[in-house]
Write a protein that holds these residues in place. Structure first.
Motif, short mmCIF file in Angstrom:
data_model
loop_
_atom_site.label_atom_id
_atom_site.label_comp_id
_atom_site.label_asym_id
_atom_site.label_seq_id
_atom_site.Cartn_x
_atom_site.Cartn_y
_atom_site.Cartn_z
N LYS A 196 37.28 -23.82 -53.88
CA LYS A 196 36.89 -22.98 -52.75
C LYS A 196 37.39 -23.49 -51.40
CE LYS A 196 34.72 -19.82 -53.09
NZ LYS A 196 35.11 -18.43 -53.30
N SER A 240 40.13 -23.46 -49.65
CA SER A 240 40.93 -22.59 -48.78
C SER A 240 40.09 -21.54 -48.06
CB SER A 240 42.04 -21.91 -49.58
OG SER A 240 41.47 -21.05 -50.55
N GLN A 241 38.91 -21.22 -48.59
CA GLN A 241 38.07 -20.20 -47.98
C GLN A 241 36.89 -20.78 -47.21
OE1 GLN A 241 37.49 -18.75 -51.74
NE2 GLN A 241 39.65 -18.23 -51.83
N MET A 242 36.74 -22.08 -47.21
CA MET A 242 35.60 -22.70 -46.54
C MET A 242 35.94 -23.09 -45.12
SD MET A 242 33.72 -25.10 -49.24
CE MET A 242 32.55 -24.41 -50.34
N ASN A 243 34.91 -23.20 -44.32
CA ASN A 243 35.05 -23.64 -42.94
C ASN A 243 34.87 -25.15 -42.90
OD1 ASN A 243 35.26 -23.62 -40.21
ND2 ASN A 243 33.19 -22.87 -39.83
N ALA A 244 35.76 -25.86 -43.57
CA ALA A 244 35.68 -27.31 -43.65
C ALA A 244 37.06 -27.90 -43.35
CB ALA A 244 35.23 -27.74 -45.04
N ILE A 245 37.06 -29.02 -42.66
CA ILE A 245 38.31 -29.68 -42.28
C ILE A 245 38.94 -30.41 -43.44
CG2 ILE A 245 39.30 -31.45 -40.78
CD1 ILE A 245 37.13 -30.69 -38.73
N ALA A 249 33.92 -29.91 -47.40
CA ALA A 249 33.74 -28.84 -48.38
C ALA A 249 32.72 -29.24 -49.43
CB ALA A 249 35.08 -28.49 -49.03
N THR A 299 29.29 -28.78 -48.06
CA THR A 299 28.91 -27.36 -48.05
C THR A 299 28.46 -26.92 -49.43
OG1 THR A 299 30.53 -26.97 -46.30
CG2 THR A 299 29.73 -25.05 -47.49
#
Length: 166
Positions: free
Chosen positions: A137, A139-144, A149, A152
């Motif tokens: 996941k 590529s779709q997460m708001n993680a650096i 990730a 999250t």
């Protein structure tokens, strides 16, 4: 986010042969952003797809056939789809794959999460499992980075009543 515009470029040749090409920028106004959870490869004109797209005046088959073709490998699993609807009744869509909670339940072979996640635990997720789900996941997460990730995914797991190994 209503009123956002998507820009498309149209190149028009100049009036005289010596002039460079002019670029005219035309924008489509975004009327709505839809988020649907649909079984992969099994979209039909019935609810939830038909009723949702019908409200916006969109041709359902222009979405259903390409969606079913693209999501064959997710047969029987839910996938998240984001649809952007424009004012001229056209649309773009992006398939984001399986939701994180579904991946966690699949990994632990659970039917559902806990109704009381703070007191009733339904399973235990290892760090390796967290990393595997986070990579899928990412590529779709708001993680650096991968660590963000994983945090999250761990938060989603805890909210479902799943213990996370440190």
């Amino acid at each position: 986010m209503k009123g956002l515009r998507t820009i498309s470029k149209i190149i028009v040749s100049g009036a005289s042969p010596g002039q460079k090409e002019r670029i005219i920028i035309m924008a489509k106004k975004v009327q709505g952003n839809l988020k649907l959870r649909i079984p992969g490869g099994k979209a039909t004109a019935g609810p939830p797809v038909g009723s949702t797209l019908g409200q916006w005046g969109l041709n359902m088959m222009d979405f259903i056939n390409p969606f079913n073709e693209k999501t064959k490998e997710y047969a029987g699993k839910n996938v998240i789809v984001h649809i952007k609807v424009y004012d001229d009744r056209t649309f773009d869509w992006v398939c984001l794959g399986q939701p994180v909670d579904d991946l966690i339940r699949e990994k632990l072979k659970l039917e559902k999460g806990s109704g009381k996640p703070n007191s009733e635990k339904v399973g235990k997720l290892s760090k390796a499992d967290l990393e595997e789900i986070a990579k899928v996941k990412m590529s779709q997460m708001n993680a650096i980075d991968l660590d963000g990730a994983m945090k999250t995914v761990a938060g989603t797991a805890r909210s479902m009543g799943v213990e996370v190994e440190e």
